[in-house]
Write a protein that holds these residues in place. Structure first.
Motif, PDB file in Angstrom:
ATOM      1  N   ASP A 124      47.450  12.319  12.857  1.00  0.00           N
ATOM      2  CA  ASP A 124      48.794  12.194  14.127  1.00  0.00           C
ATOM      3  C   ASP A 124      49.777  12.041  13.653  1.00  0.00           C
ATOM      4  OD1 ASP A 124      48.856  12.233  16.812  1.00  0.00           O
ATOM      5  OD2 ASP A 124      48.632  10.267  16.678  1.00  0.00           O
ATOM      6  N   ALA A 125      49.565  11.220  11.975  1.00  0.00           N
ATOM      7  CA  ALA A 125      51.229  10.873  11.527  1.00  0.00           C
ATOM      8  C   ALA A 125      51.732  12.409  11.290  1.00  0.00           C
ATOM      9  CB  ALA A 125      51.361   9.695  10.590  1.00  0.00           C
ATOM     10  N   GLY A 145      51.023   4.449  10.014  1.00  0.00           N
ATOM     11  CA  GLY A 145      50.300   5.596   9.098  1.00  0.00           C
ATOM     12  C   GLY A 145      51.735   6.880   9.166  1.00  0.00           C
ATOM     13  N   ASP A 146      52.760   6.401   9.383  1.00  0.00           N
ATOM     14  CA  ASP A 146      53.913   6.901   9.462  1.00  0.00           C
ATOM     15  C   ASP A 146      54.558   6.803   7.774  1.00  0.00           C
ATOM     16  OD1 ASP A 146      55.945   9.396   9.893  1.00  0.00           O
ATOM     17  OD2 ASP A 146      56.824   7.709  11.265  1.00  0.00           O
ATOM     18  N   VAL A 147      54.748   7.844   7.637  1.00  0.00           N
ATOM     19  CA  VAL A 147      55.422   8.207   5.882  1.00  0.00           C
ATOM     20  C   VAL A 147      56.605   9.022   5.261  1.00  0.00           C
ATOM     21  CG1 VAL A 147      55.111   6.760   3.704  1.00  0.00           C
ATOM     22  CG2 VAL A 147      53.554   5.393   5.668  1.00  0.00           C
ATOM     23  N   ARG A 148      57.472   8.964   5.580  1.00  0.00           N
ATOM     24  CA  ARG A 148      58.026  10.053   4.825  1.00  0.00           C
ATOM     25  C   ARG A 148      58.687   9.061   2.443  1.00  0.00           C
ATOM     26  NH1 ARG A 148      59.346  12.842   9.234  1.00  0.00           N
ATOM     27  NH2 ARG A 148      59.378  15.311   8.695  1.00  0.00           N
ATOM     28  N   ASP A 149      58.608   9.904   2.208  1.00  0.00           N
ATOM     29  CA  ASP A 149      59.066   9.615   1.273  1.00  0.00           C
ATOM     30  C   ASP A 149      59.691  10.632   0.220  1.00  0.00           C
ATOM     31  OD1 ASP A 149      59.509   7.244  -1.018  1.00  0.00           O
ATOM     32  OD2 ASP A 149      57.821   6.780  -0.848  1.00  0.00           O
ATOM     33  N   VAL A 150      59.717  10.470  -1.375  1.00  0.00           N
ATOM     34  CA  VAL A 150      60.297  11.684  -2.318  1.00  0.00           C
ATOM     35  C   VAL A 150      59.713  11.242  -3.152  1.00  0.00           C
ATOM     36  CG1 VAL A 150      62.390  11.622  -3.719  1.00  0.00           C
ATOM     37  CG2 VAL A 150      62.834  10.503  -1.479  1.00  0.00           C
ATOM     38  N   GLY A 151      58.620  12.217  -3.829  1.00  0.00           N
ATOM     39  CA  GLY A 151      58.102  12.502  -4.811  1.00  0.00           C
ATOM     40  C   GLY A 151      56.886  14.188  -5.227  1.00  0.00           C
ATOM     41  N   ALA A 152      55.894  14.126  -5.288  1.00  0.00           N
ATOM     42  CA  ALA A 152      55.557  15.589  -4.997  1.00  0.00           C
ATOM     43  C   ALA A 152      54.415  15.425  -5.699  1.00  0.00           C
ATOM     44  CB  ALA A 152      56.182  16.052  -7.082  1.00  0.00           C
ATOM     45  N   THR A 153      53.965  16.626  -4.700  1.00  0.00           N
ATOM     46  CA  THR A 153      52.427  16.713  -4.354  1.00  0.00           C
ATOM     47  C   THR A 153      52.141  18.501  -5.261  1.00  0.00           C
ATOM     48  OG1 THR A 153      52.878  18.469  -2.195  1.00  0.00           O
ATOM     49  CG2 THR A 153      52.971  15.568  -1.551  1.00  0.00           C
ATOM     50  N   LEU A 154      51.089  17.821  -5.340  1.00  0.00           N
ATOM     51  CA  LEU A 154      50.209  20.270  -5.737  1.00  0.00           C
ATOM     52  C   LEU A 154      48.726  20.023  -4.675  1.00  0.00           C
ATOM     53  CD1 LEU A 154      50.185  21.897  -8.106  1.00  0.00           C
ATOM     54  CD2 LEU A 154      48.056  20.463  -8.677  1.00  0.00           C
ATOM     55  N   ALA A 155      48.841  21.036  -3.983  1.00  0.00           N
ATOM     56  CA  ALA A 155      47.546  21.204  -3.062  1.00  0.00           C
ATOM     57  C   ALA A 155      47.092  22.249  -3.458  1.00  0.00           C
ATOM     58  CB  ALA A 155      48.441  21.271  -1.711  1.00  0.00           C
ATOM     59  N   TYR A 156      45.669  22.619  -2.922  1.00  0.00           N
ATOM     60  CA  TYR A 156      44.455  24.134  -3.310  1.00  0.00           C
ATOM     61  C   TYR A 156      44.293  24.250  -1.779  1.00  0.00           C
ATOM     62  CZ  TYR A 156      40.867  26.972  -4.896  1.00  0.00           C
ATOM     63  OH  TYR A 156      40.334  27.817  -5.345  1.00  0.00           O
ATOM     64  N   THR A 157      45.007  24.834  -1.049  1.00  0.00           N
ATOM     65  CA  THR A 157      43.987  26.439  -0.264  1.00  0.00           C
ATOM     66  C   THR A 157      43.016  26.816   0.162  1.00  0.00           C
ATOM     67  OG1 THR A 157      46.195  25.116   0.502  1.00  0.00           O
ATOM     68  CG2 THR A 157      44.625  26.964   1.915  1.00  0.00           C
ATOM     69  N   ARG A 158      42.688  27.337   0.340  1.00  0.00           N
ATOM     70  CA  ARG A 158      41.437  28.318   0.010  1.00  0.00           C
ATOM     71  C   ARG A 158      41.661  28.533   2.087  1.00  0.00           C
ATOM     72  NH1 ARG A 158      39.015  30.496  -3.879  1.00  0.00           N
ATOM     73  NH2 ARG A 158      37.895  31.964  -2.580  1.00  0.00           N
ATOM     74  N   PHE A 172      54.103   9.413  -5.237  1.00  0.00           N
ATOM     75  CA  PHE A 172      56.235   8.782  -4.465  1.00  0.00           C
ATOM     76  C   PHE A 172      56.397   7.746  -4.827  1.00  0.00           C
ATOM     77  CE2 PHE A 172      53.144  11.329  -1.779  1.00  0.00           C
ATOM     78  CZ  PHE A 172      54.011  12.534  -1.799  1.00  0.00           C
ATOM     79  N   ASN A 173      58.373   7.382  -4.765  1.00  0.00           N
ATOM     80  CA  ASN A 173      58.930   6.562  -4.843  1.00  0.00           C
ATOM     81  C   ASN A 173      58.185   5.302  -4.459  1.00  0.00           C
ATOM     82  OD1 ASN A 173      60.503   8.172  -6.620  1.00  0.00           O
ATOM     83  ND2 ASN A 173      61.806   7.996  -5.509  1.00  0.00           N
ATOM     84  N   GLY A 174      57.897   5.646  -3.043  1.00  0.00           N
ATOM     85  CA  GLY A 174      57.437   4.148  -2.513  1.00  0.00           C
ATOM     86  C   GLY A 174      58.803   3.497  -1.956  1.00  0.00           C
ATOM     87  N   SER A 175      59.640   3.490  -2.103  1.00  0.00           N
ATOM     88  CA  SER A 175      60.892   3.207  -1.362  1.00  0.00           C
ATOM     89  C   SER A 175      61.261   3.830  -0.242  1.00  0.00           C
ATOM     90  CB  SER A 175      62.241   2.692  -3.113  1.00  0.00           C
ATOM     91  OG  SER A 175      62.633   3.973  -2.578  1.00  0.00           O
ATOM     92  N   GLY A 176      61.449   4.632  -0.301  1.00  0.00           N
ATOM     93  CA  GLY A 176      61.132   5.294   1.210  1.00  0.00           C
ATOM     94  C   GLY A 176      62.580   6.525   1.466  1.00  0.00           C
ATOM     95  N   LEU A 177      63.351   6.436   2.450  1.00  0.00           N
ATOM     96  CA  LEU A 177      64.335   8.206   1.509  1.00  0.00           C
ATOM     97  C   LEU A 177      65.742   7.455   1.459  1.00  0.00           C
ATOM     98  CD1 LEU A 177      63.680   9.374   5.521  1.00  0.00           C
ATOM     99  CD2 LEU A 177      62.246  10.112   3.516  1.00  0.00           C
TER     100      LEU A 177
END
Length: 353
Positions: A124-125, A145-158, A172-177
């Motif tokens: 939902d978030a 559970g609503d969190v936006r942050d600065v960082g990097a992600t890796l995704a694998y989609t099938r 992610f940094n953890g310090s917000g935007l």
């Protein structure tokens, strides 16, 4: 005359090209071609306007509010390099930069994203405002559970597999935007997996570790939903723990059901909605107690809520909707009600373009 025809044809081609991009590219995707054409460089423009009226029966107060006025640009600079920038010009009257990232597709089924984004966590978030079913978010989608942050992600989609799935993880940094200049000895992480194990069924599991201040916080979430053309039912549970016994463990639940009825005149359809959600006492992990040393304070008191509503859609869902909700809150004895979370009637107009 020839010049006017040329200009008109150029504008028509540009508009057509932009419409094609606008339809296909939403969050940044890989283009299925080796060389880009002129129209492939045109960014897609999307937006969401949510305006609403609320009457709080418990306090006999009311207000009008522009909850969101979001605009986003998405597109590609290369077939395997996409981007997105999104801003909210009226997040309850405040301007906020939401998304600003580059997404790269190095190999088939894999994408790498770096920048500012919503952290991959919960069901939902992670929903954008235009695809939320209710006028107001669940407790999981707002307080917990609503969190936006600065960082990097890796995704694998099938999504083409016999059992479609998506696996995603990020740091992610953890310090917000806004606090992006700070250095960190510990980065936050998030892991999320989605599995479509049968027709209409989705199972989502996710976990997140964050350290907003001195206390380490771990969250674990499990959700499942089933949907057809006219029906959607969903349940989600979130468990949150705090390091060094700084705060008691927190539980939150969100469950709802929706049923659509087609209409022949004026509206395309009408939806019946019912929701139950709850949360125990919650801390944001930052605010400390004034009476107990090394303890966190309650920032959101325990509450239960029952929501009933109707949604009238002018077209297919999440394009132009009128949402009518009534929310009934139940706080435990001694709990301090949130000024904006008490029994209320909500009428919201949502437009997506």
């Amino acid at each position: 005359m020839r010049i006017l025809v040329t200009i008109g044809a150029g504008l028509l081609l540009t508009t057509t090209a932009l419409a094609q991009v606008n339809e296909e590219v939403v969050d940044g995707k890989k283009l299925d071609k080796e060389k880009m054409e002129l129209h492939d460089y045109l960014p897609a423009i999307h937006g969401t306007i949510r305006a609403k009226y609320e009457y709080q029966t418990a306090t006999d107060e009311s207000r009008f509010q522009v909850r969101n006025a979001r605009f986003s640009l998405t597109g590609n600079v290369l077939p395997i390099v996409a981007y997105k920038a999104e801003i909210d010009l009226s997040d309850q009257g405040k301007i906020r930069m939401l998304d600003a990232y580059t997404r790269i597709f190095p190999i088939k089924h894999v994408n790498f994203t770096i920048g500012q984004m919503r952290v991959p966590f919960t069901i939902d978030a992670h929903r954008s405002p235009h695809v939320r079913f209710f006028a107001n978010r669940s407790f999981i989608g707002k307080q917990v559970g609503d969190v936006r942050d600065v960082g990097a992600t890796l995704a694998y989609t099938r999504k083409d597999a016999s059992l479609p799935f998506i696996l995603e993880g990020g740091l992610f940094n953890g310090s917000g935007l806004t606090e992006q200049k700070e250095w960190h000895k510990t980065l936050n992480y998030s892991l999320k997996g989605q599995l479509w194990f049968a027709k209409g069924w989705n199972l989502t599991l996710s976990t997140q570790m964050m350290k907003p201040a001195e206390v380490r916080v771990n969250m674990y979430d499990a959700g499942i939903y089933y949907e057809t053309d006219k029906f959607h039912i969903e349940a989600e549970y979130l468990y949150k723990t705090y390091g060094h016994d700084a705060f008691k463990n927190m539980h939150s639940v969100n469950s709802f059901a929706i049923y659509d009825i087609p209409l022949r005149r004026f509206f395309h359809k009408m939806s019946f909605l019912a929701r139950y959600d709850m949360m125990t006492d919650h801390s944001d992990g930052i605010t400390t107690s004034e009476t107990e040393p090394n303890k966190l304070a309650i920032t959101d008191y325990a509450r239960h809520r029952v929501t009933g509503g109707l949604t009238f859609s002018f077209s297919k869902s999440f394009i132009a909707d009128i949402r009518l909700n009534y929310e009934k809150y139940f706080y435990k004895s001694g709990g301090i009600p949130d000024p904006s979370e008490q029994d209320k009637l909500v009428i919201e107009f949502m437009t997506r373009f």
